[in-house]
Design a protein around this motif. Structure first.
Motif, PDB file in Angstrom:
ATOM      1  N   ARG A  96       0.909  -1.320   0.561  1.00 21.87           N
ATOM      2  CA  ARG A  96      -0.087   0.070   0.228  1.00 21.87           C
ATOM      3  C   ARG A  96       0.561   1.336   0.317  1.00 21.87           C
ATOM      4  N   HIS A  97       0.384   2.378  -0.708  1.00 25.23           N
ATOM      5  CA  HIS A  97       1.301   3.671  -0.680  1.00 25.23           C
ATOM      6  C   HIS A  97       0.178   4.723  -0.794  1.00 25.23           C
ATOM      7  N   PHE A  98       1.054   5.441   0.048  1.00 21.61           N
ATOM      8  CA  PHE A  98      -0.219   6.292   0.309  1.00 21.61           C
ATOM      9  C   PHE A  98       0.794   7.982   0.181  1.00 21.61           C
TER      10      PHE A  98
END
Length: 103
Positions: A96-98
């Motif tokens: 997951r990338h934020f």
């Protein structure tokens, strides 16, 4: 499926300059491999080094692992640079990338 390599190591005393030249060249070359995603380097206060490299798939990882210049650098690492190392190669099962809000 992303392949992640975690390479932990400690250098022998007095090899930092030669090691840096080889490491910089390997960093330049790995970026030319089709399927290379990114790499990160960290050095702990006690001198342990950690390199994390990600590839798009196992094929691109294996292309790098068997690259002729990388094989020479691996041999030099064992013979000249490292007092020890540990390598782990794994498949990324979840990611997951934020990116936070723009400032």
């Amino acid at each position: 499926m992303t392949i992640v390599t975690v390479f932990r190591s400690r250098l022998r005393p007095g090899v930092e300059d030669d090691y840096s030249r080889v490491a910089n060249e390997m960093s330049r070359l790995v970026q030319l491999i089709d399927g290379f995603i990114d790499e990160r380097f960290y050095v702990a206060p006690d001198g342990e080094r950690v390199t994390i490299v990600r590839f798009r798939d196992l094929e691109s990882h294996q292309t790098w692992a068997q690259h002729p210049d990388h094989l020479v650098a691996q041999r030099r690492g064992r013979e000249e640079f490292y007092s020890w190392y540990d390598i782990a190669v794994t498949e990324e099962r979840y990611g997951r990338h934020f990116d936070g809000p723009a400032t």
